[in-house]
Each structure stands twice: as C-alpha cells, then as structure tokens.
Write a protein that holds these residues in place. Structure first.
Motif, PDB file in Angstrom:
ATOM      1  N   ARG A 177       0.836  -1.212   0.000  1.00  0.00           N
ATOM      2  CA  ARG A 177       0.000   0.000   0.000  1.00  0.00           C
ATOM      3  C   ARG A 177       0.864   1.253   0.000  1.00  0.00           C
ATOM      4  NH1 ARG A 177      -3.392  -2.890   3.555  1.00  0.00           N
ATOM      5  NH2 ARG A 177      -2.579  -1.779   5.382  1.00  0.00           N
ATOM      6  N   ILE A 178       1.928   1.240   0.802  1.00  0.00           N
ATOM      7  CA  ILE A 178       2.830   2.389   0.850  1.00  0.00           C
ATOM      8  C   ILE A 178       3.483   2.604  -0.512  1.00  0.00           C
ATOM      9  CG2 ILE A 178       5.000   3.241   1.842  1.00  0.00           C
ATOM     10  CD1 ILE A 178       4.182   1.859   4.462  1.00  0.00           C
ATOM     11  N   GLY A 180       2.206   1.893  -3.313  1.00  0.00           N
ATOM     12  CA  GLY A 180       1.173   2.497  -4.158  1.00  0.00           C
ATOM     13  C   GLY A 180       1.055   3.992  -3.932  1.00  0.00           C
ATOM     14  N   HIS A 181       1.148   4.419  -2.660  1.00  0.00           N
ATOM     15  CA  HIS A 181       1.088   5.853  -2.359  1.00  0.00           C
ATOM     16  C   HIS A 181       2.297   6.573  -2.940  1.00  0.00           C
ATOM     17  CE1 HIS A 181      -2.451   5.472   0.018  1.00  0.00           C
ATOM     18  NE2 HIS A 181      -1.883   4.806   1.015  1.00  0.00           N
ATOM     19  N   VAL A 182       3.458   5.932  -2.897  1.00  0.00           N
ATOM     20  CA  VAL A 182       4.661   6.536  -3.487  1.00  0.00           C
ATOM     21  C   VAL A 182       4.459   6.758  -4.981  1.00  0.00           C
ATOM     22  CG1 VAL A 182       7.081   6.083  -4.075  1.00  0.00           C
ATOM     23  CG2 VAL A 182       6.258   5.638  -1.759  1.00  0.00           C
ATOM     24  N   ASP A 184       1.737   7.255  -6.511  1.00  0.00           N
ATOM     25  CA  ASP A 184       0.747   8.311  -6.737  1.00  0.00           C
ATOM     26  C   ASP A 184       1.270   9.702  -6.371  1.00  0.00           C
ATOM     27  OD1 ASP A 184      -1.055   6.414  -7.593  1.00  0.00           O
ATOM     28  OD2 ASP A 184      -1.970   6.156  -5.604  1.00  0.00           O
ATOM     29  N   ARG A 185       2.294   9.762  -5.505  1.00  0.00           N
ATOM     30  CA  ARG A 185       2.819  11.050  -5.029  1.00  0.00           C
ATOM     31  C   ARG A 185       4.335  11.087  -5.173  1.00  0.00           C
ATOM     32  NH1 ARG A 185      -1.159   9.028  -1.971  1.00  0.00           N
ATOM     33  NH2 ARG A 185      -2.939  10.356  -1.408  1.00  0.00           N
TER      34      ARG A 185
END
Length: 335
Positions: A177-178, A180-182, A184-185
């Motif tokens: 999940r982390i 995935g956030h990376v 996206d950002r």
C-alpha cells in the motif's frame, strides 16, 4: 559494490571515494534485501509441504551448492596452498551444512528464514517480531566468534537479519500500500528520500548508526527508502530507457548475486596489476560495474551454449510434482 570496494581498498592499501557510498549504505543494504525477500513469502507459506520446500528450500540450496562448488573450484589452489587439502575439504563441507561461505551466505540463509516462518506461523506475529527485534538489538555477534562457536556466521546473521525478513512477510500488505502511495505522489516521495538520506548519512558518519535500536530503525528506514526508490524507477521506466535497464537488473538480480565474484575478481586483478588507473575510487567503480554486467554476459553464454543449469534449476533438482505447478515442467529460473 561492498565486495568490490573492500577488495580493491584492501589490496591497494588506500581508501577511495566509493568507500564513502558503501559506508552510507551499510545500515540498510542487507535489511532491504531480506525485507523485500520476505514480501513474497505469503505466496507459498501455506502451500503443501512439497511445494513450499521445493520453492523455498531446494530451489535456493541447489543454486547455493552449485555456485559454492564453482567458487571453491576457482579458489581451491589458494585454499590448498594456505590450509592444506583436508582443511579445504572440511571448509567446503562446513559451508554447505552450517557455516555459509563469503559472498553466498545470504542465499544459504534464505531457506532457513522461510522454514522458521512456516514453523512459527501459528504463533501471534507480534511475538515473533518482538523476539526477532530483540535479537537484532542484542547484537550477539559481539560474543559469537569463529573461535568459540561453530556456525558463527549463520548465528550472527540470523540474529541480525531475521527481523527484516519477518517484517517483510508480516507487513507485506502495508508495504505494498505504501508503495502504491509513493507511485501516486512521486514529488512527496522524492522529498522524503532526501530527508531520509540526510538523516541516514548524519548518523552513519557520526558513528551513531551502529547503536542498539538506532541500527534497527535505520535498517527499516533504509529498506523503506529502497522500496520507494524502486517504485519511482518503475514508474519512470515507462518513459525513460535507463530506468528500464534498472528494472531488468532487478528482475534478474539472482544472476548477478550468484556470478559476480568471477568478473569482479578478474577486473580487480587487471586494474591492480596494470596500474592504468591510480584512483582507488574509480578503480572500485569499474570493478563494481564489472560485477554487475559480467554475470549477465556469463548468463548469455550459458543460455546460448547449453549451460542453462547454471541459472535455471533442472527437472531432476525438484521435489514439486508437475501437477502442483502453475508453469510447465522443465527448468525453473533462479530468480
């Protein structure tokens, strides 16, 4: 890089600029390897025994023994001259059974970690993690040496590294999940990497990185940084050719791990004996480059000239039945 740099610096009797990079990476280079290895254990942890032990024990043991034998064959004249034939054979057998050898120890210990997780998977994960963290913090290698304990390398490395492998297994959903956030950002991720690099470097070069608890936290922070950087490289790879090259190297990293010692040693010998380069850092960088690219050349020759067994596990070295496999029977790639 570490093996390349330390080998060159030892023989040259001087410190080079690439040694500073190795020092910077020291807190996280093995933690990130084991944490990432643990990420994918969930795929097989609950599979039938023959499937699990084939993919997580026999698989790595095959490549370990094969490349251990190749290393000993290359280095045997020196070993025999220094220690005698009997001691050389004894060292070879010990390296197989309980005292993993030099550049291959982490391949030997991966099955040990996997089996430990499988045997303890019904124990509450928080308990296993707490015990593993305690082992890392205790730094038992200070009292476990070759002189007083057989298998000291295995004991030391298990205590120091298992916590990262287990965390990768236990926290895999959170880690993905982390990542995935990376993806996206990316800008926020780059900023975070810069902050991490500053903190890691400050603690390393101030001598604080090896303190209990600090080393554990730096290991996890560095592993997270490597995952974030890899995620960014993957995203960049869609538009940037050099990034795709890194993706290729990552996908075939086991090839590099197994065979790097041959081109690394050859390049080091050539550079030191010819003296064409006198800067130790540059020499170390060229040796590192040879250690990364040379195995890919060996791999290409192996595939072209019928030596696939060097990097692909043959049919006879399997205990998993064809009906259990999702892929056709035959050779199983090292990666």
């Amino acid at each position: 890089m570490m093996h390349s740099v330390e080998g060159v610096e030892r023989l040259a009797g001087a410190h080079g600029w690439l040694g500073t990079v190795v020092d910077f990476a020291r807190p996280f280079r093995m933690p990130d390897f084991f944490l990432i290895s643990g990420l994918f254990l969930a795929r097989v942890i609950d599979r039938p025994g023959r499937v699990f032990y084939d993919r997580r024990v026999v698989h790595f043991f095959y490549f370990y023994v094969l490349w251990l034998t190749i290393q000993f064959a290359v280095k045997a004249p020196g070993f025999v001259a220094d220690q005698g034939l009997a001691a050389t054979v004894e060292r070879y057998l010990a390296a197989i059974l309980y005292d993993p050898f030099g550049t291959l120890w982490f391949i030997w210990i991966l099955p040990v970690f996997a089996v430990t997780v499988r045997l303890t998977r019904k124990v509450p994960p928080a308990i296993i993690f707490a015990i593993a963290a305690g082992l890392e913090i205790s730094n038992i290698q200070a009292g476990v040496t070759p002189e007083n304990v057989l298998g000291y390398t295995a004991l030391n490395e298990f205590a120091a590294r298992f916590v990262y492998f287990y965390a990768g297994y236990w926290a895999a959903p959170l880690i993905f999940r982390i990542a995935g956030h990376v993806a996206d950002r990316p800008l926020a991720a780059v900023a975070g990497l810069l902050v991490w690099g500053l903190v890691n470097g400050t603690l390393v070069f101030s001598g604080l990185a090896t303190l209990p608890v600090v080393s554990l936290l730096l290991g996890f922070a560095g592993a997270g940084a490597i995952i974030a950087a890899a995620t960014l490289v993957t995203r960049l790879g869609a538009r940037f050719t050099p990034a795709r090259a890194f993706q290729f190297l990552g996908a075939n990293s086991i090839v590099i791990y197994l065979a790097f010692f041959l081109p690394m040693g050859a390049m080091r010998t050539v550079l030191l004996k010819t003296g064409v380069i006198d800067d130790v850092g540059t020499m170390s960088a060229l040796v590192t480059l040879a250690g990364v690219t040379g195995p890919l050349v060996i791999w290409w020759f192996a595939r072209r000239f019928g030596l696939n067994f060097l990097f692909s596990r043959p049919r006879w070295a399997r205990i998993e039945r064809p009906a259990d496999r999702r892929q056709p029977a035959g050779m199983q790639p090292a990666e």
